[in-house]
Each structure stands twice: as C-alpha cells, then as structure tokens.
Scaffold this active site. Structure first.
Site, short mmCIF file in Angstrom:
data_model
loop_
_atom_site.label_atom_id
_atom_site.label_comp_id
_atom_site.label_asym_id
_atom_site.label_seq_id
_atom_site.Cartn_x
_atom_site.Cartn_y
_atom_site.Cartn_z
N GLU A 126 24.87 40.87 64.99
CA GLU A 126 24.19 39.69 64.45
C GLU A 126 24.02 38.68 65.65
OE1 GLU A 126 25.75 37.50 61.22
OE2 GLU A 126 24.14 36.12 60.88
N GLY A 273 33.74 33.25 65.36
CA GLY A 273 34.94 33.21 64.61
C GLY A 273 35.08 34.90 63.94
N ALA A 274 34.18 35.35 63.51
CA ALA A 274 34.20 36.73 62.77
C ALA A 274 32.86 37.08 62.12
CB ALA A 274 35.07 36.61 61.54
N MET A 275 32.59 38.28 61.88
CA MET A 275 31.38 38.86 61.45
C MET A 275 31.56 39.94 60.42
SD MET A 275 28.36 39.40 62.05
CE MET A 275 27.19 40.15 60.93
N GLU A 276 30.69 39.80 59.35
CA GLU A 276 30.79 40.36 57.86
C GLU A 276 30.07 41.62 57.97
OE1 GLU A 276 28.75 37.92 58.87
OE2 GLU A 276 26.97 38.04 57.69
N ASN A 277 30.17 42.43 59.10
CA ASN A 277 29.65 43.70 58.94
C ASN A 277 29.89 44.43 57.68
OD1 ASN A 277 28.87 43.45 61.97
ND2 ASN A 277 30.99 43.63 62.13
N HIS A 309 35.75 34.02 53.71
CA HIS A 309 34.23 33.76 53.94
C HIS A 309 33.69 35.29 54.55
CE1 HIS A 309 30.67 31.67 56.03
NE2 HIS A 309 30.64 32.90 56.67
N GLU A 310 33.96 35.95 55.23
CA GLU A 310 33.51 37.33 55.77
C GLU A 310 33.41 38.31 54.52
OE1 GLU A 310 31.94 36.79 58.26
OE2 GLU A 310 33.10 35.07 59.26
N GLU A 332 24.45 31.79 55.03
CA GLU A 332 25.68 31.31 55.35
C GLU A 332 26.28 29.79 54.74
OE1 GLU A 332 27.55 32.33 57.34
OE2 GLU A 332 26.59 34.01 58.45
N1 BES Z 1 27.74 35.86 60.40
C1 BES Z 1 28.63 34.99 60.75
C2 BES Z 1 28.99 35.49 62.28
C3 BES Z 1 27.72 34.98 63.40
C4 BES Z 1 27.75 33.83 63.75
C5 BES Z 1 27.29 36.20 64.03
C6 BES Z 1 26.56 33.45 64.76
C7 BES Z 1 26.24 35.70 64.75
C8 BES Z 1 25.86 34.45 65.21
C9 BES Z 1 30.04 34.73 60.14
O1 BES Z 1 29.47 35.06 58.76
C10 BES Z 1 30.31 33.43 60.29
O2 BES Z 1 29.62 32.53 59.88
N2 BES Z 1 31.43 33.29 60.76
C11 BES Z 1 31.83 31.92 61.22
C12 BES Z 1 33.02 31.48 60.64
C13 BES Z 1 32.92 31.06 59.25
C14 BES Z 1 34.05 30.94 58.55
C15 BES Z 1 32.17 30.00 58.94
C16 BES Z 1 31.92 31.67 62.74
O3 BES Z 1 31.85 32.94 63.35
O4 BES Z 1 32.08 30.60 63.42
ZN ZN Z 2 28.89 33.56 57.58
#
Ligand code: BES
Ligand code: ZN
Length: 896
Positions: A126, A273-277, A309-310, A332
């Site tokens: 992503e 922070g993290a990714m929801e694959n 969240h993920e 999101e």
């Molecule tokens: N889908 C996002 C990760 C992401 C963000 C991928 C931007 C590519 C570009 C993930 O679900 C997300 O939102 N992560 C947040 C943390 C969350 C607890 C709000 C992050 O990575 O900051």
């Molecule tokens: Zn997210």
C-alpha cells in the site's frame, strides 16, 4: 530527474478495460536477484471499449521476459519501460499474461515493494508498492484471487504469504545457486479476491509465538506472531490484544474472522505503523514488542490500538475495499473510529475521548488551517502517499462518530450491517457508504456529505442569555467555515451539538422543552440532549428552566469544530466544578488555563521583562478539589493537570506566533500552578506509590499517569527537594513507564541531574533500539539552547541510522514536532537542520522524507522574521534539482 507534475483527479475515474481475476506468482528469493514470475489471468471487462490498449503500471521494473498465452511475446507486440507495460493488441477473450521480473531486496531503501529488514524478506504494497514487484493494474478496484509460491534456501525457514498454506516441501537447488545449500518451497492461496495493495510475502529466520482463537461460529483460528529471535518474551500483550480485538468485533459489530490462520510479522524497518495485508499483517516492531521494563503504558496502549486497527481492517478495508484512493477515508476513517471505540471499551471512555481530541487538535487542526488543508475525501492528488493524513484518518473517524450521533446507535448499526451485506467483496465509494445509512435509517445525508468534501474546521459562535423572570434560556449558535486552498467559500454543514444545562449552584437544572425562536416549533422535550445545526444561525429557546443555569455545549466533542461562547471565566469555572460530562469538565479546565496562557504570552511578547500574571485563585481551588476527588479516575485527574501544549497555544493565537513567548508563558504557568498547589501535589504523589508487579491495565496505567504527572509539575516549581524525589523515582522505578517519566520530567524541566541520568539510561538500554529511540526523542525535545548541536552529535551516534525510519522519527521527527522553540528558532538553524535531513533522506526514502517535510505546514502563522527563515529553507528544498515527487508535492503546497 524530470519532475512529474501529473495530477490524479477523482472526476476522471474510469474502470480498467480489462480485469485480472487470477494472479499466480513464484518468488525465487535472493538478496540481490530475486526472480519473480507472475501469471495474470485477464479478460476484457464486460461492457468496456475493446479497442483500448492494455497498459499496466510498474515502478523501477526490470523485465526479464513476457509471454502471452504461453508464447514469448515478440518485442513488436508490446512496449515495456521501468514504469509501464503496454500490450498493443490484447486478445478479446480470456488470456494469460506472464512476466518474469527481477528485484534486489537489499538495495530497496524506500521500503516499498519487496525489501529486507534485518535479514527478513518482506513486502509493503500500500498504496502503490506492488508495481515495484511486477507490472499490474496497481489500483484498489482490481480484485483478484492470488496463489503465491515462495522458493528459498532452507536457512530461511519460514515462507509466508496471504491466505492458507496449501503445499510445501523440499526442492532442488535452482540453477546458478550454490549446490551445497538445500532449498525448499511453500505455496499459499488466498481465497478472498483482493486488490494488489493487500498482497504480502514474508520469508525469514524468525521466532514464532503461537496461540489460537475460536470464533463464535466455532472456527479455530491459528494466531502466529513472528518476531526476531530473542524477542519472544515481548509478544504476550500484542497476542492478548489480538484476541480481545477478535472477540470485540464479534460482540460489537457482528464481524467474524474469515480464514483459518491470522499472522503478524514484526519488522524493525517500516515506513508506517503497520499494514493490514489479508491474513498476514506486517507491523513496525514498536507496535508489537512490549515488556514492562522496556515499554511504557503509552506503548502498551498504542500496541493495543494498532493491533486492533489492522485486525479491524479485515472487514473495513479488505472484505470491502476502496474504489480508488480518493475513498481512502472509507477504510481508514472508519477503521480509526472502530479502534477508538475498542480502546474506549477496553479502557476509560472519557479519558480516551480526551486524548483523541488532544491528538485531533494537535495533528489535524493545524493541517486543516494551513496550506496543506484538504477535504476528508480529496479531489486531486499528485502523490497518494502524502494523503495518509490526520484529516483522512482522524477527521474521517470524527465523521463516522458524528454520523452515529446524528442517526443514533441503532440506526448506525443498521446502516453498517446493510453496508457489510450489500458491498461485501466489492470496491466502493463514500456515496455507497452513506447510501447504506440513508436507506437503512430513511434519512437524507446530502448536507452531511459536505463534511467529506469541504476542508477547514467550522467555527461555531454560541451566545446564551438567561431570563430568570421567565425561566427561559435563549441560545444562539452561528456556523461558518474558513476558506481553504481551492475552496474560497463554503456550504453550510449539518453539525450535531450535544449539550446539557449546568446549574450555577451545581444542582441539577431541568427544562420543559426547546423551541426554535424563528418558527416557534418545538425541537425537543425535557429529555433532549442534541441540537442539529443545519442553517447559518439558529436560536433556541429553552423553556421552563428550573434554575439559573449555563449551557455545556459540544459535549464529548460532538463535532470537529472550533467553539466560541459568551461563557465568562466564572461560568467556565462552574463547569470545571460541576459539569457531569467529563469531557466538557476537562475542556473547561483547559479553557481557563488557555485564557491565562494567552494573556501571559501577549505580555511576554510586548515586553522583555514581562511580569508573571497571577493564576486564577478559583481555578487553583477547583483543581485542588478535583485532584483530591477519589470518585474521579486517576487517568482523568492526570488529564486535568496537563497544561495545554505550546502547539495548542500557538494554534489559539493563530498569527504572528512567537514560540519563545509561548514557551515562557507555559513554563511560568506551570511554575505558578506547582507553587500554588504546593503540598497537595507532594502528598498526593506520595499516596500513589506503586506496590507489586507491573500490570499494563488501564487502572494501573492511570495511577502511574497521575503520579508521573504530579512529579513533572513538582519539578516545574524548581529543583529544591524535587531533585531528590525525581532521582529516587528514576532509580527505584520497577518499570519503563516510571523510569522514563522521571528522566523526561528532569530533562524537560532542565534539572541539573538530567545529564547524568541520560547517560545512565543510555548505558542500561544501549542495545535495545526501541528504548534508545525514547532516549533520542527526549534529547531532541529538550528546550535547551544547545539542542541543535546535540541532535547533530546524536546523528553520529552508533545507534542512529538514517536508513531506519524509527530512528529518524525518534530523533529528527521529535525535534521538528515536539520542540517548538528550537525548531522555530529565529536564526533559522532549526529549519535548516530539518531541511538538510529532508534532502539527504529524500535520496533513499522519499516517503519518510515527505512526512518530515509536513512539519513545515504551519510556517505561515509565525512572526515575520521566522517566516522568512522557514520560507528560505522551503525554497531551498523546492529548488533542489533531484527531488522526489513526495517531497516536491508537500513543499510546493506549503509554499502556495
Ligand atoms: N493501511 C495503513 C498503513 C499504510 C499507511 C500503508 C500509509 C501505506 C501508506 C494502516 O492500516 C494504518 O492506518 N496504519 C497506521 C496506524 C493506525 C493505528 C492508524 C499507521 O501506519 O500509522
Ligand atoms: Zn488503517
């Protein structure tokens, strides 16, 4: 490098002319030469114009070969560049297109696509990272079923991808590789069609922690968390958070998990922070790893929230995804709303609301009032990575919450149920989302939908009068919304205003009904708690008001607005003492503190020897009463004690900002408060002494938060005996929360003991990168004159690395974000330092460089001389010859 100024527009949306229903991939892993064979089953999309060429996206693709329906493609039939593949005459029935591509994971410093982190192969796709692996329709509305084969030497034991493992075993060492090394393979199949951004592949020599969860329909789901060897003892809280998230989503949203396995990988190099694959989440290790002596209560709470969240994305994002990236808030905003609700249920709802609103104001409000302002659903972007913003996430979550407030808990549930039922397996829009609520609840959300289209924080001005003779209160509320880039005028919004009446003597106030002053019609009865604004101005007449009372407005922060009222300081102090809404009670405290801070800042700004203003005595008394009120949660009392931040004050002042005057005002207020509260602070501090083993639960964390907040304020009064207390607090701490709190309080209050303890802290945790990040951040946040020099020195420290985003954020991000007086220095040295780093980092990791550049977003509110310095650095960046699209986009918008 030629600069690409292409802009993607929502209005230009077109479905792809071909679809890809099956993807099968084979990865032959190697740090420098991973070979990927991708087979796409494609067909013209029903009803599409068949004469269109087939154009797939790529990014730095090294194409080794291309085949169509099993035969090598002749060079005359296609055109391939690193960033696109065009097939001139695609077949008009189902066909198979195959690519062989080669990537070097070890050279991938962007951390997008396939890369290695501490030896582990992993992917981040992503938003547009899949195109760095192979050519594809790399956009969220192309949904395919994936089968993935991974081949690797056996010293890479774990081979993982989305979905279920369907085959694995030994294989011959491939040609060209060292025959002494045995190889193996694994094949994974994900039965759920998904967009490419949810693809993931992982391979590494890792430790695995296992558990399981039985869903409410009886599915036994294996839960695996993969971490670096030696970190297994830090996984328990993440695993527990995952199980609680799975249960909560069943209980509250009726959402059950849908595969037999759920995996999480923690890596130390990660942009976000993290990714929801799907089925294989990949996390920044700071949001997985925790044990009491290395993680703080804040870390625990973040781990719980990010894991949730993920996981929650599985339904809001994965099963139902976005049609295009303009709809990002669809997944999101809704998922942040869901994780906030989860944390509220796990912890204290009012305290969670206060900290979420603090964060919204600190991150989203400045964005919404500056050059980077954009609607929750933007209409155009040049670089999508720059739109993962506080507006999309946090304001997006506020819109979900407002919707729930407007249509009620049951209506919200019905609307979401319809959304899940109707759109499961599809890629949809905000219109689809809102239509589910309109239909399920028979409401019209046309006006509400403006919240998605209009940027800017609406202003509400509320004026009340009380007529004792008639027993009536009149309340007028007017709305307006400031201009934002590209949106000079705004439409009226639908704004939910929760309210209550608070009697001046603290007793309960009642009313018999509310009428609209203009039409005379009845708006609500004696149980009404919600006003819904739709016009520019409303006047409400509260009838049969039982006693002299005040309105408590926007309770629970019922809308993301700026509220001004004609409540006096004395009125606000009544709310501080008596409001039954904990959020507004806190808000009133902040109001009184802010009033003082602004007056003090103005005094500091107009005179070099400004006199400290006396702190409102009634506030001191009210705070004292609250602090000692055992019916109030510890965590709530800790929030009351937290003086508005320097950024809060700057935002309230809004123009011609002088960060030095603000800093001095805040320091003097904290000092005065500490002196005035005196022994109350010390006695309460002592009574909160912690016994027994560390527990990460909300109540224990709240107790520590109050005790640590008290220590910080006690230190603000001056060193005296406080130095001894704080040193003992540090040395005797049984956990990281308390030890770091003492270190931070001493550093930020400029204690003479701070340096020695910073050295001690470093030596204790030298080989623990996540703890060293705290040490780096704290030093970068120090308001001391020498901080810039210190930050430069720390960049040469062996623990620092420009290639690791966590280190960069810890040191440089903290400096730009948490150190207003040093970042905004008059001599421009703060801006220059950050600009230099943005330029260096841009060459290896543009996404993280662009995030750093966001810290310039409020430069236009500064006083003139500081604006000049900031602008000079922004222009220097903008004029750099080789600049990523990511950084160019942020910097150019800042300059507009
Ligand atoms: N889908 C996002 C990760 C992401 C963000 C991928 C931007 C590519 C570009 C993930 O679900 C997300 O939102 N992560 C947040 C943390 C969350 C607890 C709000 C992050 O990575 O900051
Ligand atoms: Zn997210």
């Amino acid at each position: 490098m030629p600069q690409d100024h292409s802009v993607v527009r929502l209005e230009d949306y077109q479905p792809t002319p071909y679809q890809i229903d099956r993807v099968s991939m084979a990865f032959r892993l190697d740090p420098m030469q991973t070979e990927i064979t991708t087979t796409l089953r494609m067909a013209p999309r029903q009803g599409s114009n068949n004469s269109q060429a087939l154009k797939l996206q790529g990014d730095e693709i090294n194409l080794i070969g291309a085949r169509l329906n099993g035969s090598a493609l002749d060079a005359s039939h296609y055109e391939a560049t690193p960033d696109s593949f065009v097939l001139h005459k695609p077949p008009q029935e189902t066909f198979i297109l195959e690519f062989v591509t080669r990537v070097a994971p070890d050279n991938n410093t962007q951390l997008m696509g396939l890369y290695r982190s501490s030896g582990t192969y992993c992917t981040q796709c992503e938003a547009e990272g899949f195109r760095r692996i192979t050519y594809f329709y790399d956009r969220p509305d192309v949904l395919s079923v994936y089968e993935v084969r991974i081949e690797a030497p056996k010293d890479v034991p774990y081979l993982l991808a989305n979905g279920n493992l369907i085959d694995s075993g030994d294989m011959d060492t491939p040609e060209g590789f060292d025959t002494a090394q045995a190889w193996h393979y694994a094949v994974w199949q994900d039965p759920f069609p998904k967009p490419s951004y949810l693809f993931a592949m992982v391979a590494g020599d890792l430790a695995r922690v296992e558990d399981h969860f039985i869903t409410r329909s009886g599915r036994n789901v294996a839960l695996h968390i993969y971490v670096e060897h030696g970190k297994e003892d830090r996984v328990a809280y993440a695993m527990d958070s995952l199980k609680r998230s799975m249960k909560w989503d069943e209980d509250v949203f009726d959402r059950e998990y849908d595969l037999d396995i759920f995996m999480i990988l923690a890596v130390s190099d990660f942009n976000m922070g993290a990714m929801e694959n799907k089925g294989l989440n990949i996390f920044n290790d700071k949001y997985v790893l925790a044990k009491p002596d290395t993680a703080t209560d804040t870390d625990y709470a973040l781990i719980e929230a990010v894991i949730a969240h993920e996981y929650f994305h599985n339904w809001t994002g994965n099963r139902i995804t976005c049609r295009d990236w303009f709809q990002l808030c669809l997944k999101e905003g809704l998922t942040v709303f869901r994780d906030q609700e989860f944390s509220s249920d796990m912890r204290s709802r009012p305290v969670k609301r206060i900290s979420d609103v603090r964060q919204l104001r600190a991150r989203q409000f400045p964005e919404d009032s500056g050059p980077l302002a954009h609607p929750v659903r933007p209409e155009a972007y040049s670089e999508i990575n720059n739109f993962y913003t506080a507006t999309v996430y946090e304001k997006g979550a506020e819109l979900c919450r407002m919707l729930k407030t407007l249509i009620g808990d049951d209506g919200f549930k019905d609307g979401l149920d319809l959304y899940f039922k109707r759109f499961d397996g599809q890629a949809v829009t905000i219109e689809d989302f809102l239509a589910s609520f309109e239909e399920a609840c028979s409401v019209n959300l046309t006006q509400f939908s403006q919240w998605y289209r209009q940027a800017g924080t609406p202003n509400l001005v509320a004026t009340y009068t009380y007529d004792a003779a008639r027993g009536q209160m009149s309340l007028t509320i007017e709305q307006s919304c400031p201009p934002t880039p590209g949106q000079p005028t705004k439409k009226l919004m639908q704004i939910p205003v929760r309210f209550g009446l608070v009697a001046r003597d603290g007793s309960s106030a009642t009313f018999s009904g509310i009428r609209d002053a203009k039409s005379g019609s009845l708006i609500g009865g004696s149980d009404c708690t919600l006003l819904t604004l739709t016009n520019r101005e409303h006047t409400y007449i509260f009838e049969g008001v039982s006693t002299d009372a005040l309105p408590s407005l926007a309770r629970g922060f019922s809308a993301p607005i700026h509220l001004r009222t004609n409540l006096t300081l004395e009125d606000q102090l009544i709310l501080v003492r008596h409001d039954t809404d904990p959020f507004n009670r806190w808000e009133a405290t902040q109001f009184v503190l802010m009033d003082h801070l602004i007056r003090q800042t103005r005094a500091n700004q107009s005179s070099s020897i400004a006199v400290d203003q006396p702190v409102n005595a009634a506030l001191i008394e009210a705070l004292k009463t609250c602090l000692l009120d055992d019916s109030l949660e510890h965590a709530f009392r800790a929030q009351l004690l937290q003086v508005p931040s320097e950024a809060d004050i700057a935002r309230e002042i809004g123009k011609n900002v002088n960060p030095d005057a603000i800093h001095a005002a805040r320091e003097s207020l904290r000092q005065e408060l500490a002196k005035a509260l005196g022994t109350t602070l010390v006695e309460l501090y002592q009574s909160l002494q912690d016994g027994g083993a560390f527990q990460p639960d909300s109540a224990s964390a709240g107790r520590r938060a109050l005790r640590n907040g008290l220590l910080d304020l006690i230190l603000a009064a001056g060193e005296g005996t406080a130095k001894g207390i704080a040193t003992a607090h540090y040395n005797e701490a049984s956990n990281m929360t308390d030890r770091f709190a003492a270190l931070a309080a001493m550093t930020l209050n400029r204690s003479t003991a701070a340096d020695a303890l910073l050295t001690d802290f470093h030596d204790r945790y030298a080989d623990d990168a996540l703890v060293i990040d705290k040490w780096l951040s704290l030093q970068a946040s120090s308001p001391q004159e020498g901080t810039i020099g210190k930050v430069k020195t720390l960049m040469d420290h062996p623990s620092f690395s420009m290639s690791n985003p966590n280190r960069v954020r810890a040191l440089i991000g903290a400096f730009a974000m948490n150190n207003p007086i040093q970042f905004n220095r008059k001599d421009g040295e703060g801006f220059k330092l950050v600009a230099d780093i943005i330029l260096t980092l841009d060459r290896s990791n543009p996404q993280t460089a662009a995030r750093l550049a966001n810290n310039f977003r409020s430069w236009k509110v500064l006083e003139a001389s500081r604006q000049t310095s900031a602008e000079r650095e922004l222009r220097r960046i903008a004029n750099t010859e080789v600049l990523s699209k990511d950084v160019a986009d942020i910097v150019n918008r800042c300059l507009q």
